[in-house]
Design a protein around this motif. Sequence first.
Motif, PDB file in Angstrom:
ATOM      1  N   TRP A 154      -9.063  -3.126   2.629  1.00 13.37           N
ATOM      2  CA  TRP A 154      -9.607  -4.427   2.233  1.00 13.37           C
ATOM      3  C   TRP A 154      -9.481  -4.631   0.722  1.00 13.37           C
ATOM      4  CZ3 TRP A 154     -11.004  -7.950   5.812  1.00 13.37           C
ATOM      5  CH2 TRP A 154     -11.547  -9.139   5.336  1.00 13.37           C
ATOM      6  N   PRO A 155      -8.934  -5.764   0.288  1.00 11.84           N
ATOM      7  CA  PRO A 155      -8.708  -5.986  -1.153  1.00 11.84           C
ATOM      8  C   PRO A 155     -10.017  -6.220  -1.900  1.00 11.84           C
ATOM      9  CG  PRO A 155      -8.130  -7.944   0.102  1.00 11.84           C
ATOM     10  CD  PRO A 155      -8.461  -6.885   1.111  1.00 11.84           C
TER      11      PRO A 155
ATOM     12  N   VAL B 282      -4.805 -10.249   4.632  1.00  9.59           N
ATOM     13  CA  VAL B 282      -3.370  -9.953   4.522  1.00  9.59           C
ATOM     14  C   VAL B 282      -2.828 -10.367   3.159  1.00  9.59           C
ATOM     15  CG1 VAL B 282      -1.095 -10.404   5.498  1.00  9.59           C
ATOM     16  CG2 VAL B 282      -3.059 -10.109   7.020  1.00  9.59           C
ATOM     17  N   LEU B 283      -2.977 -11.628   2.799  1.00 12.45           N
ATOM     18  CA  LEU B 283      -2.411 -12.101   1.532  1.00 12.45           C
ATOM     19  C   LEU B 283      -3.075 -11.454   0.314  1.00 12.45           C
ATOM     20  CD1 LEU B 283      -1.886 -15.891   2.344  1.00 12.45           C
ATOM     21  CD2 LEU B 283      -0.247 -14.008   2.481  1.00 12.45           C
TER      22      LEU B 283
ATOM     23  N   GLN C  17      -1.279  -3.321  -2.135  1.00 10.66           N
ATOM     24  CA  GLN C  17      -1.246  -2.470  -0.953  1.00 10.66           C
ATOM     25  C   GLN C  17       0.135  -2.549  -0.292  1.00 10.66           C
ATOM     26  OE1 GLN C  17      -3.558  -0.474  -0.320  1.00 10.66           O
ATOM     27  NE2 GLN C  17      -5.488  -1.288  -1.109  1.00 10.66           N
ATOM     28  N   PRO C  18       0.538  -1.504   0.462  1.00 12.54           N
ATOM     29  CA  PRO C  18       1.839  -1.554   1.145  1.00 12.54           C
ATOM     30  C   PRO C  18       1.911  -2.747   2.093  1.00 12.54           C
ATOM     31  CG  PRO C  18       0.937   0.667   1.191  1.00 12.54           C
ATOM     32  CD  PRO C  18      -0.147  -0.218   0.661  1.00 12.54           C
ATOM     33  N   PRO C  19       2.840  -3.659   1.903  1.00 10.74           N
ATOM     34  CA  PRO C  19       2.871  -4.862   2.749  1.00 10.74           C
ATOM     35  C   PRO C  19       3.053  -4.557   4.226  1.00 10.74           C
ATOM     36  CG  PRO C  19       4.219  -5.163   0.786  1.00 10.74           C
ATOM     37  CD  PRO C  19       3.838  -3.713   0.824  1.00 10.74           C
ATOM     38  N   LEU C  20       3.872  -3.534   4.572  1.00  4.86           N
ATOM     39  CA  LEU C  20       4.113  -3.230   5.981  1.00  4.86           C
ATOM     40  C   LEU C  20       2.829  -2.766   6.661  1.00  4.86           C
ATOM     41  CD1 LEU C  20       5.995  -2.904   8.372  1.00  4.86           C
ATOM     42  CD2 LEU C  20       6.622  -0.637   7.507  1.00  4.86           C
ATOM     43  N   VAL C  21       2.086  -1.880   6.000  1.00  3.94           N
ATOM     44  CA  VAL C  21       0.839  -1.375   6.582  1.00  3.94           C
ATOM     45  C   VAL C  21      -0.188  -2.494   6.701  1.00  3.94           C
ATOM     46  CG1 VAL C  21      -1.029   0.289   6.305  1.00  3.94           C
ATOM     47  CG2 VAL C  21       1.302   0.918   5.662  1.00  3.94           C
ATOM     48  N   VAL C  22      -0.294  -3.301   5.662  1.00  4.72           N
ATOM     49  CA  VAL C  22      -1.250  -4.413   5.698  1.00  4.72           C
ATOM     50  C   VAL C  22      -0.885  -5.391   6.809  1.00  4.72           C
ATOM     51  CG1 VAL C  22      -2.131  -6.398   4.408  1.00  4.72           C
ATOM     52  CG2 VAL C  22      -1.845  -4.197   3.265  1.00  4.72           C
ATOM     53  N   ALA C  23       0.402  -5.653   6.991  1.00  7.80           N
ATOM     54  CA  ALA C  23       0.830  -6.598   8.031  1.00  7.80           C
ATOM     55  C   ALA C  23       0.519  -6.063   9.423  1.00  7.80           C
ATOM     56  CB  ALA C  23       2.323  -6.887   7.896  1.00  7.80           C
ATOM     57  N   ILE C  24       0.768  -4.769   9.657  1.00  4.29           N
ATOM     58  CA  ILE C  24       0.493  -4.195  10.988  1.00  4.29           C
ATOM     59  C   ILE C  24      -1.009  -4.220  11.274  1.00  4.29           C
ATOM     60  CG2 ILE C  24       0.546  -2.069  12.337  1.00  4.29           C
ATOM     61  CD1 ILE C  24       3.218  -1.421  11.113  1.00  4.29           C
TER      62      ILE C  24
ATOM     63  N   HIS D 111      10.640  -5.726  -0.435  1.00  2.35           N
ATOM     64  CA  HIS D 111      11.199  -5.156   0.793  1.00  2.35           C
ATOM     65  C   HIS D 111      10.110  -5.025   1.854  1.00  2.35           C
ATOM     66  CE1 HIS D 111      12.366  -1.709   3.438  1.00  2.35           C
ATOM     67  NE2 HIS D 111      13.512  -2.392   3.455  1.00  2.35           N
ATOM     68  N   GLY D 112       8.957  -4.539   1.462  1.00  2.00           N
ATOM     69  CA  GLY D 112       7.842  -4.478   2.401  1.00  2.00           C
ATOM     70  C   GLY D 112       7.347  -5.858   2.796  1.00  2.00           C
ATOM     71  N   LEU D 113       7.435  -6.811   1.873  1.00  3.15           N
ATOM     72  CA  LEU D 113       7.025  -8.177   2.188  1.00  3.15           C
ATOM     73  C   LEU D 113       7.936  -8.791   3.244  1.00  3.15           C
ATOM     74  CD1 LEU D 113       4.941 -10.296   1.325  1.00  3.15           C
ATOM     75  CD2 LEU D 113       6.632 -11.168  -0.313  1.00  3.15           C
TER      76      LEU D 113
END
Length: 453
Positions: free
Chosen positions: A39-40, A185-186, A193-200, A269-271
């Motif tokens: 959580w941000p 997420v945003l 934070q790692p975008p891939l992990v946050v997205a999953i 790239h993660g985004l």
Amino acid sequence: MGADHSRAAPPTPPGVRRILIVTVVPLFLATLVAALVLWPRDAPRPEAGDDLPRYHGTVTRVVTEPCPPNPAVPEGTPTTAGGPCGTVTVRVQDGPDAGQHVDTPIPAGPGAPSVSVDDDVILVSLIDPEDPAISTYNIAEHQRGTPLIWLGVLFAAAIVAFGRLRGLAALAGLAASFAILLTFVLPGISAGQPPLVVAIVGAALIMFVVLYLTHGVSAQTSVAVLGTLGALVLTGLLGLAATNATHLTGFGSEDATTLSMFRGDVDLHGLLLAGIIIGSLGVLDDVTVTQAAAVTELAHANPNMSRRELYRSATRVGRAHIASVVNTIVLAYAGASLPLLLLLTADSRALGQIVTSEFLAQEIVRSVVATLGLIAAVPLTTALATVVTTAGRRRAGANAAPGAPDDVAVALPRPATDRAETLQALSTPRTRHTPPATRSEWPEPDRSTDTPW
């Protein structure tokens, strides 16, 4: 006595119910823990920039006039300005000049709004740097608040009118999705934070909230949740492999390049991977819920179908659904990328160079990975739904027919009929054929086949 076909779908056997609970609840708790960890808490806030003051106004008059000639231009260029030229009178609705009429030039240039009388516009106040007491107004754009509000009201009314309580639940799920995107997420991606992990994690959280809120807590919904989660993980892995194999950097769009100028710490790239996962979620839950419902309906229509027959029948439904969804995905990406596609027609490079360029290869990878995830969701969800739906249908050994397969629901033997009753029935004259029952005579035409816990 005839069989009673008006009964609801049988409840899920306790053993299967426990398995679903033991499987789904830990996954939900793990998603919550991951969301709390990611959580941000220190998300960067936008810096206060030198934004121009913006005020609302209404156009009262538009006067056009010929554009003046350019003072000195190179040979071959037009001798007048691009236009249009003239003056727009606007009645200011708020701000220091509220109620007054001000004159502004007609907006000109690429993307300039086209205004007419009675248009609601937004004005920006320009202050002369040499004399701050002097200010002028320019028209920035149209006011879009009221049309958007009415469009949203129409959208919500149509969903509630057709879906009723289920429509209200769908609207609540939509609100929850936007809340998770805007609060987790945003900001999480903006916080580094790692975008891939946050997205999953964000997609899983949206999936749990939306599916259970919209479709209720049932075995059928739990099957759709498990199928969606499995397909999401597979989509993420496929996206990671595909982007690494094609060496995509995430700089394939102008938006990504602009973002890198303002936020150099964001992993583009993660985004890109995060966008693939979030974009796939909306179609994935549609496919998985449909497959789980198809298995339940087929099993209710023919309880004697074996697991293999039930799986094959539901898979045929899934094939038809995937065939249409694939076309939907491609057209959706094409519609969103029309300026990009038109740009390709003006590119003088060879077709092979255009296709393998970063900006087009990114769209190809996005479409292919999302489609592969959807295709994998069909057999996965169908198999899970078949096992859950047919569980507990085996009968005791005394009632089972010799040599019958374990996954076939064997019909109960008819009760013995007395010989006298049989002879009486045979000797009774035939009666006039009665017409078939109308649709209104069917029991519970709107019965739900959602399997209760």
